[in-house]
Structures are given as structure tokens and as C-alpha cells.
Design a protein around this motif. Structure first.
Motif, PDB file in Angstrom:
ATOM      1  N   SER A 275       0.831  -1.193  -0.052  1.00 18.43           N
ATOM      2  CA  SER A 275       0.150   0.005   0.094  1.00 18.43           C
ATOM      3  C   SER A 275       0.820   1.120  -0.022  1.00 18.43           C
ATOM      4  CB  SER A 275      -0.939   0.064   1.253  1.00 18.43           C
ATOM      5  OG  SER A 275      -1.895  -1.103   1.221  1.00 18.43           O
ATOM      6  N   ASN A 276       0.407   2.302  -0.549  1.00 22.65           N
ATOM      7  CA  ASN A 276       1.329   3.442  -0.691  1.00 22.65           C
ATOM      8  C   ASN A 276       0.764   4.354   0.471  1.00 22.65           C
ATOM      9  OD1 ASN A 276       2.816   2.800  -3.026  1.00 22.65           O
ATOM     10  ND2 ASN A 276       0.859   2.989  -4.172  1.00 22.65           N
ATOM     11  N   TYR A 277       1.723   5.319   0.992  1.00 18.29           N
ATOM     12  CA  TYR A 277       1.325   6.224   2.211  1.00 18.29           C
ATOM     13  C   TYR A 277       2.135   7.424   1.905  1.00 18.29           C
ATOM     14  CZ  TYR A 277      -0.203   1.975   4.350  1.00 18.29           C
ATOM     15  OH  TYR A 277      -1.020   0.894   4.987  1.00 18.29           O
ATOM     16  N   ILE A 278       1.421   8.462   2.507  1.00 19.64           N
ATOM     17  CA  ILE A 278       2.354   9.596   2.802  1.00 19.64           C
ATOM     18  C   ILE A 278       2.954  10.011   4.057  1.00 19.64           C
ATOM     19  CG2 ILE A 278       1.748  10.626   0.373  1.00 19.64           C
ATOM     20  CD1 ILE A 278      -0.072  12.495   1.990  1.00 19.64           C
ATOM     21  N   VAL A 279       3.638  10.433   4.385  1.00 20.96           N
ATOM     22  CA  VAL A 279       4.021  10.938   6.102  1.00 20.96           C
ATOM     23  C   VAL A 279       4.561  12.389   5.936  1.00 20.96           C
ATOM     24  CG1 VAL A 279       6.264  10.277   5.868  1.00 20.96           C
ATOM     25  CG2 VAL A 279       4.978  10.160   8.136  1.00 20.96           C
ATOM     26  N   HIS A 280       4.059  13.042   7.124  1.00 16.00           N
ATOM     27  CA  HIS A 280       4.379  14.263   7.108  1.00 16.00           C
ATOM     28  C   HIS A 280       4.829  14.561   8.690  1.00 16.00           C
ATOM     29  CE1 HIS A 280       3.267  18.512   8.558  1.00 16.00           C
ATOM     30  NE2 HIS A 280       4.045  18.854   7.471  1.00 16.00           N
ATOM     31  N   ILE A 281       5.913  15.201   9.292  1.00 14.20           N
ATOM     32  CA  ILE A 281       6.228  15.207  10.341  1.00 14.20           C
ATOM     33  C   ILE A 281       6.193  16.932  10.919  1.00 14.20           C
ATOM     34  CG2 ILE A 281       7.465  13.208  10.656  1.00 14.20           C
ATOM     35  CD1 ILE A 281      10.170  14.687  10.587  1.00 14.20           C
ATOM     36  N   LYS A 282       5.739  17.253  11.864  1.00 21.85           N
ATOM     37  CA  LYS A 282       5.492  18.633  12.514  1.00 21.85           C
ATOM     38  C   LYS A 282       6.260  18.676  13.670  1.00 21.85           C
ATOM     39  CE  LYS A 282       1.684  20.022  13.834  1.00 21.85           C
ATOM     40  NZ  LYS A 282       0.498  20.693  13.848  1.00 21.85           N
ATOM     41  N   ASP A 283       7.199  19.590  13.721  1.00 24.93           N
ATOM     42  CA  ASP A 283       8.045  19.689  14.961  1.00 24.93           C
ATOM     43  C   ASP A 283       6.986  20.395  16.246  1.00 24.93           C
ATOM     44  OD1 ASP A 283       9.421  20.762  17.171  1.00 24.93           O
ATOM     45  OD2 ASP A 283      11.227  20.750  15.846  1.00 24.93           O
TER      46      ASP A 283
ATOM     47  N   LYS B 220       2.983   2.263  11.583  1.00 24.35           N
ATOM     48  CA  LYS B 220       1.995   3.614  12.287  1.00 24.35           C
ATOM     49  C   LYS B 220       2.409   3.664  13.735  1.00 24.35           C
ATOM     50  CE  LYS B 220      -1.627   3.922   8.792  1.00 24.35           C
ATOM     51  NZ  LYS B 220      -2.864   3.924   8.536  1.00 24.35           N
ATOM     52  N   HIS B 221       2.243   2.630  14.394  1.00 26.56           N
ATOM     53  CA  HIS B 221       2.439   2.508  15.940  1.00 26.56           C
ATOM     54  C   HIS B 221       4.050   2.890  16.382  1.00 26.56           C
ATOM     55  CE1 HIS B 221      -1.498   1.312  17.053  1.00 26.56           C
ATOM     56  NE2 HIS B 221      -1.503   0.324  16.197  1.00 26.56           N
TER      57      HIS B 221
ATOM     58  N   GLY C  28       7.951   9.333  17.053  1.00 26.36           N
ATOM     59  CA  GLY C  28       7.886  11.113  17.135  1.00 26.36           C
ATOM     60  C   GLY C  28       7.570  11.411  18.536  1.00 26.36           C
ATOM     61  N   THR C  29       6.834  10.855  19.342  1.00 25.11           N
ATOM     62  CA  THR C  29       6.834  11.275  20.660  1.00 25.11           C
ATOM     63  C   THR C  29       8.117  11.295  21.392  1.00 25.11           C
ATOM     64  OG1 THR C  29       4.669  10.158  20.812  1.00 25.11           O
ATOM     65  CG2 THR C  29       5.826  10.373  22.892  1.00 25.11           C
ATOM     66  N   LYS C  30       8.957  10.302  21.186  1.00 26.25           N
ATOM     67  CA  LYS C  30      10.318  10.285  21.682  1.00 26.25           C
ATOM     68  C   LYS C  30      11.189  11.757  21.265  1.00 26.25           C
ATOM     69  CE  LYS C  30      14.370   7.775  20.582  1.00 26.25           C
ATOM     70  NZ  LYS C  30      15.014   6.518  20.318  1.00 26.25           N
TER      71      LYS C  30
ATOM     72  N   THR D 163       5.114  15.713  15.782  1.00 24.73           N
ATOM     73  CA  THR D 163       3.768  14.671  15.327  1.00 24.73           C
ATOM     74  C   THR D 163       4.184  14.092  13.941  1.00 24.73           C
ATOM     75  OG1 THR D 163       2.734  16.315  16.611  1.00 24.73           O
ATOM     76  CG2 THR D 163       1.497  14.892  14.822  1.00 24.73           C
ATOM     77  N   VAL D 164       3.870  12.915  13.796  1.00 24.90           N
ATOM     78  CA  VAL D 164       3.959  12.090  12.517  1.00 24.90           C
ATOM     79  C   VAL D 164       2.439  11.764  12.263  1.00 24.90           C
ATOM     80  CG1 VAL D 164       4.874   9.887  11.510  1.00 24.90           C
ATOM     81  CG2 VAL D 164       6.052  11.055  13.337  1.00 24.90           C
ATOM     82  N   GLU D 165       2.271  12.198  11.143  1.00 24.40           N
ATOM     83  CA  GLU D 165       1.112  12.075  10.352  1.00 24.40           C
ATOM     84  C   GLU D 165       0.940  11.113   9.190  1.00 24.40           C
ATOM     85  OE1 GLU D 165      -0.445  16.082   9.330  1.00 24.40           O
ATOM     86  OE2 GLU D 165      -0.621  16.656  11.423  1.00 24.40           O
TER      87      GLU D 165
END
Length: 85
Positions: A4-12, A60-61, A67-69, A73-75
Motif C-alpha cells: 500500500s502507498n502512504y504519505i507521511v508528514h512530520i511537524k515539530d 504507524k505505531h 515521534g513522541t520520543k 507529530t507524525v501524520e
């Protein structure tokens, strides 16, 4: 093996743009789950990737824990076609 194809975006979480180093770390997690990075985004800190279907939720988990560490935030969402009205 189906993927499956996904996109991921991270925000500080501090309101600043996430570093390239953090993106590299997240790409390493994709690799650990037998995924493949397809495209890097230039306007936002993120990328498109594919994963075997059987590991989608596990990834995802792992990404959320990472991300928490790291204070980000990982979307993660399915990569799908977007239409405008």
C-alpha cells in the motif's frame, strides 16, 4: 507481496520545521518494515512510501512512538488521488 502507498508528514511540536536528520531517521523506520521511499516532498517535511500490507498498522505505531520520543507529530495517511472542485 502486496503493498500500500502512504504519505507521511512530520511537524515539530515546537512550531519549527522538522530537520532533514529527523526525516532520515523516519526513512530508516520505513526500511526496517521492508518499505520503500518513493518521493521526497519539497514544500513540507515528508515523503511518499510503500509498505507491505501486513505491516501498515505496526509501522504507524512505531512511527508514533518515534515521534513522541523525538518531540514531533507524525501524520501517516494513505496516498490517494486528490480532486478539486
Amino acid at each position: 507481496m502486496t503493498t500500500s502507498n502512504y504519505i507521511v508528514h512530520i511537524k515539530d511540536n515546537k512550531g519549527t520545521q522538522a530537520s532533514k536528520e529527523l526525516l532520515g531517521d523516519l526513512k530508516g523506520i520505513v526500511s526496517k518494515f521492508d518499505g520503500k521511499v518513493k518521493d521526497d516532498f519539497s514544500l513540507v517535511p515528508g515523503f511518499a512510501f510503500s509498505l507491505p500490507n501486513k505491516v501498515g498498522e505496526s509501522f504507524k505505531h512505531a512511527a508514533d512512538s518515534w515521534g513522541t520520543k523525538n518531540g514531533v507529530t507524525v501524520e501517516v495517511e494513505p496516498d490517494q488521488q486528490v480532486h478539486t472542485l
